[in-house]
Design an enzyme around this catalytic site. Sequence first.
Site, PDB file in Angstrom:
ATOM      1  N   GLU A  84       6.909  70.601   4.087  1.00 50.70           N
ATOM      2  CA  GLU A  84       8.263  70.644   4.645  1.00 50.70           C
ATOM      3  C   GLU A  84       8.945  71.975   4.303  1.00 50.70           C
ATOM      4  OE1 GLU A  84       9.358  65.886   4.817  1.00 50.70           O
ATOM      5  OE2 GLU A  84      10.029  67.025   3.090  1.00 50.70           O
ATOM      6  N   ARG A 106      -2.944  64.869   1.581  1.00 53.30           N
ATOM      7  CA  ARG A 106      -3.886  63.824   1.161  1.00 53.30           C
ATOM      8  C   ARG A 106      -3.205  62.463   1.306  1.00 53.30           C
ATOM      9  NH1 ARG A 106      -5.299  62.075  -4.107  1.00 53.30           N
ATOM     10  NH2 ARG A 106      -3.795  63.515  -4.969  1.00 53.30           N
ATOM     11  N   CYS A 125      17.810  61.853  -3.737  1.00 56.67           N
ATOM     12  CA  CYS A 125      17.883  61.819  -2.273  1.00 56.67           C
ATOM     13  C   CYS A 125      19.095  62.586  -1.756  1.00 56.67           C
ATOM     14  CB  CYS A 125      17.912  60.373  -1.796  1.00 56.67           C
ATOM     15  SG  CYS A 125      18.135  60.238  -0.024  1.00 56.67           S
ATOM     16  N   TYR A 153       3.955  66.321   0.979  1.00 57.13           N
ATOM     17  CA  TYR A 153       4.951  66.429   2.046  1.00 57.13           C
ATOM     18  C   TYR A 153       6.050  67.431   1.706  1.00 57.13           C
ATOM     19  CZ  TYR A 153       8.459  63.281  -0.120  1.00 57.13           C
ATOM     20  OH  TYR A 153       9.415  62.715  -0.920  1.00 57.13           O
ATOM     21  N   CYS A 196      16.068  64.130   0.180  1.00 56.21           N
ATOM     22  CA  CYS A 196      16.049  63.844   1.618  1.00 56.21           C
ATOM     23  C   CYS A 196      17.176  64.520   2.408  1.00 56.21           C
ATOM     24  CB  CYS A 196      16.181  62.349   1.883  1.00 56.21           C
ATOM     25  SG  CYS A 196      15.676  61.260   0.559  1.00 56.21           S
ATOM     26  N   HIS A 230       9.682  56.421  30.821  1.00 53.58           N
ATOM     27  CA  HIS A 230       9.231  57.697  31.355  1.00 53.58           C
ATOM     28  C   HIS A 230      10.413  58.615  31.677  1.00 53.58           C
ATOM     29  CE1 HIS A 230       6.424  60.294  33.415  1.00 53.58           C
ATOM     30  NE2 HIS A 230       7.264  60.353  34.444  1.00 53.58           N
ATOM     31  N   GLY A 285       3.785  67.784  -6.949  1.00 54.07           N
ATOM     32  CA  GLY A 285       3.949  66.386  -7.333  1.00 54.07           C
ATOM     33  C   GLY A 285       5.160  66.161  -8.215  1.00 54.07           C
ATOM     34  N   LYS A 318      17.390  68.398   2.291  1.00 56.59           N
ATOM     35  CA  LYS A 318      16.163  68.857   2.936  1.00 56.59           C
ATOM     36  C   LYS A 318      16.262  68.749   4.459  1.00 56.59           C
ATOM     37  CE  LYS A 318      13.089  66.015   3.848  1.00 56.59           C
ATOM     38  NZ  LYS A 318      12.099  65.010   3.476  1.00 56.59           N
ATOM     39  N   GLU A 359       5.696  57.201  25.410  1.00 56.02           N
ATOM     40  CA  GLU A 359       5.126  56.275  26.391  1.00 56.02           C
ATOM     41  C   GLU A 359       3.605  56.228  26.253  1.00 56.02           C
ATOM     42  OE1 GLU A 359       5.354  57.444  30.677  1.00 56.02           O
ATOM     43  OE2 GLU A 359       6.274  59.271  29.926  1.00 56.02           O
TER      44      GLU A 359
HETATM   45  C1  LIG Z   1      12.592  67.491  -1.961  1.00 54.42           C
HETATM   46  C2  LIG Z   1      12.544  65.999  -1.776  1.00 54.42           C
HETATM   47  C3  LIG Z   1      12.599  65.467  -0.509  1.00 54.42           C
HETATM   48  C4  LIG Z   1      12.558  64.097  -0.314  1.00 54.42           C
HETATM   49  N1  LIG Z   1      12.603  63.613   0.964  1.00 54.42           N
HETATM   50  C5  LIG Z   1      12.574  62.288   1.175  1.00 54.42           C
HETATM   51  C6  LIG Z   1      12.671  61.774   2.498  1.00 54.42           C
HETATM   52  O1  LIG Z   1      12.739  62.517   3.478  1.00 54.42           O
HETATM   53  N2  LIG Z   1      12.681  60.425   2.656  1.00 54.42           N
HETATM   54  C7  LIG Z   1      12.591  59.563   1.587  1.00 54.42           C
HETATM   55  O2  LIG Z   1      12.626  58.347   1.783  1.00 54.42           O
HETATM   56  N3  LIG Z   1      12.491  60.038   0.317  1.00 54.42           N
HETATM   57  C8  LIG Z   1      12.480  61.366   0.097  1.00 54.42           C
HETATM   58  N4  LIG Z   1      12.412  61.850  -1.191  1.00 54.42           N
HETATM   59  C9  LIG Z   1      12.229  60.875  -2.306  1.00 54.42           C
HETATM   60  C10 LIG Z   1      13.551  60.242  -2.708  1.00 54.42           C
HETATM   61  O3  LIG Z   1      14.485  61.245  -2.999  1.00 54.42           O
HETATM   62  C11 LIG Z   1      13.332  59.326  -3.904  1.00 54.42           C
HETATM   63  O4  LIG Z   1      12.310  58.410  -3.613  1.00 54.42           O
HETATM   64  C12 LIG Z   1      14.594  58.551  -4.274  1.00 54.42           C
HETATM   65  O5  LIG Z   1      15.649  59.421  -4.552  1.00 54.42           O
HETATM   66  C13 LIG Z   1      14.314  57.639  -5.465  1.00 54.42           C
HETATM   67  O6  LIG Z   1      15.494  57.003  -5.891  1.00 54.42           O
HETATM   68  P1  LIG Z   1      15.650  56.526  -7.396  1.00 54.42           P
HETATM   69  O7  LIG Z   1      16.915  55.751  -7.461  1.00 54.42           O
HETATM   70  O8  LIG Z   1      14.411  55.896  -7.863  1.00 54.42           O
HETATM   71  O9  LIG Z   1      15.766  57.863  -8.254  1.00 54.42           O
HETATM   72  P2  LIG Z   1      16.718  59.115  -8.112  1.00 54.42           P
HETATM   73  O10 LIG Z   1      17.351  59.194  -6.784  1.00 54.42           O
HETATM   74  O11 LIG Z   1      15.911  60.273  -8.573  1.00 54.42           O
HETATM   75  O12 LIG Z   1      17.874  58.823  -9.151  1.00 54.42           O
HETATM   76  C14 LIG Z   1      17.657  58.823 -10.525  1.00 54.42           C
HETATM   77  C15 LIG Z   1      18.922  59.289 -11.215  1.00 54.42           C
HETATM   78  O13 LIG Z   1      18.840  59.003 -12.596  1.00 54.42           O
HETATM   79  C16 LIG Z   1      19.484  60.033 -13.310  1.00 54.42           C
HETATM   80  N5  LIG Z   1      18.974  59.971 -14.676  1.00 54.42           N
HETATM   81  C17 LIG Z   1      17.715  60.215 -15.116  1.00 54.42           C
HETATM   82  N6  LIG Z   1      17.632  59.942 -16.445  1.00 54.42           N
HETATM   83  C18 LIG Z   1      18.855  59.520 -16.838  1.00 54.42           C
HETATM   84  C19 LIG Z   1      19.380  59.069 -18.078  1.00 54.42           C
HETATM   85  N7  LIG Z   1      18.615  58.972 -19.166  1.00 54.42           N
HETATM   86  N8  LIG Z   1      20.684  58.729 -18.139  1.00 54.42           N
HETATM   87  C20 LIG Z   1      21.474  58.803 -17.042  1.00 54.42           C
HETATM   88  N9  LIG Z   1      21.024  59.206 -15.843  1.00 54.42           N
HETATM   89  C21 LIG Z   1      19.724  59.547 -15.745  1.00 54.42           C
HETATM   90  C22 LIG Z   1      19.090  61.290 -12.543  1.00 54.42           C
HETATM   91  O14 LIG Z   1      20.010  62.334 -12.790  1.00 54.42           O
HETATM   92  C23 LIG Z   1      19.145  60.791 -11.107  1.00 54.42           C
HETATM   93  O15 LIG Z   1      20.394  61.032 -10.510  1.00 54.42           O
HETATM   94  C24 LIG Z   1      12.467  63.223  -1.430  1.00 54.42           C
HETATM   95  C25 LIG Z   1      12.410  63.738  -2.721  1.00 54.42           C
HETATM   96  C26 LIG Z   1      12.453  65.117  -2.900  1.00 54.42           C
HETATM   97  C27 LIG Z   1      12.388  65.680  -4.288  1.00 54.42           C
END
Ligand SMILES: Cc1cc2nc3c(=O)[nH]c(=O)nc-3n(C[C@H](O)[C@H](O)[C@H](O)COP(=O)(O)OP(=O)(O)OC[C@H]3O[C@@H](n4cnc5c(N)ncnc54)[C@H](O)[C@@H]3O)c2cc1C
Length: 460
Positions: A183, A206, A43, A179, A48, A437, A263, A51, A442
Amino acid sequence: MADHDVDLFVIGGGSGGVRAARIAAEHGARVMLAEEYRLGGTCVIRGCIPKKLLVYASRFRGEFEDAAGFGWTVPQWSFDWPTLIANKDTEIARLEKVYGTLLDKAGAKHVKSRAVLVDAHTVQLANGERVRAAHILVSTGGAPSFGDAIPGIEHAISSNEAFELPELPRRVLIQGGGYIAVEFAGIFAGLGAQVTLVYRGENILRGFDDDVRQHLRMDMEKRGIKVVTGMKIAAIEPVDNHFSVVCSNNIRHTADRVMFATGRRPNVAKLGLAEAGVKLAENGGIAVDDYSRTSVPNIFAVGDVTNRINLTPVAVREGHAFADTVFGGKPTKVDHSNVPTAVFSEPEIGTVGLTESQARERLAQTDVYKAMFRPLKATLSGRDTTVLMKLVVDGVSDRVVGCHVIGEGAAEIAQVAAIAVRMGATKADFDATMALHPTASEELVTMRKKTASYKRAAAE
Ligand SMILES: Cc1cc2nc3c(=O)[nH]c(=O)nc-3n(C[C@H](O)[C@H](O)[C@H](O)COP(=O)(O)OP(=O)(O)OC[C@H]3O[C@@H](n4cnc5c(N)ncnc54)[C@H](O)[C@@H]3O)c2cc1C
């Protein structure tokens, strides 16, 4: 817990992991977190936040163009990509530090390292150090997936690289209909690139309401983005300093950058999950129960790695609920219904609740209220655009079960509408609310006439 080095080991310092680590530490747990890349996760670093900053940048073009109708003469404008990227990077670095400080203040130790499971209670760091933990939280997020291996796929970029490009490409070809694809189409087009979006399905976005999908496609095309559906990229061939791209219909496209937004898959590979006995769900994510507990009782998983609803606020909520459940003495489930969501396309989408087709499948009677109109600003700017507002109502209970908006400010509208939808507000409640308004929203409280009403056919 005496034979454990920590009460909780968190693998992954993104939205879900950092929140869980912080709250668990505040509940008194001894916490250690490992992040292999940068604190803040997808994020903050490449999702997010960067972006939305790029979306803001891309929208200035429209503002400059619209200004003339309001009497402004805007001197010839120009855009500098390296300035935008450098300023974005400064802000991201600031936020990354904030995340570190939040963990420090809560007393949660954090290390920059990959971490993998050795068994149900042991985690190994990249330097070979092993940590014994009473509980382990897997919050490793997800990563871009490029789909089928096609010739030349190594030349394609994902959203990760799109944030780091050294220069703004002149011609961009994006594959994908989700999305992130739409975007980035809006971002690149707004910043001045020629954009073509190809998607193998029938229509973009979708899972979103069909009227919204159609409306966005129409508006993107009005803004000069070429949207080609029912097609996919078959091969990417480098030619001089650009790419010649062969599509499934044998038509060739020339592009300076080819981006795949096809995806994301949960980060479950080479984590030692099988060794620890953690099972995966059919959708490829880690299988968890309502409390985010995996098939191993002391191992939990939250966020995108569980592939439930892949959004930041959901990961944060799941991380918080996990910490309250395990360390706060307050078992907490996360309600995954009525999660509002936005698409920061051009124009923007904000939505919460059921789409019309979902409601028609689930409810005995579905009433639909729709308004499509030219926004006030467009009257003077002359921009060819319309706003769509749609309410999906349970025809039996009168509850508003879905709200879909496309137009300026749609995301902000959806956040507030989500409160009403979640509280079970009826259409009569919406109607009884005084209009504000002149606003676009509205319309949500002034749509008196049903556009359509459907009764579900009785099951045979
Ligand atoms: C381009 C883009 C735009 C997005 N826009 C939005 C938005 O507008 N609004 C919204 O709500 N969501 C958005 N998202 C989705 C959002 O970023 C994710 O849903 C969110 O970051 C998920 O959080 P998380 O903690 O599950 O994983 P992440 O934030 O992905 O964190 C996982 C972390 O684990 C670390 N990691 C992985 N494996 C290991 C390991 N073995 N050891 C140590 N560290 C590790 C990674 O480096 C990463 O930092 C967007 C995603 C993308 C790609």
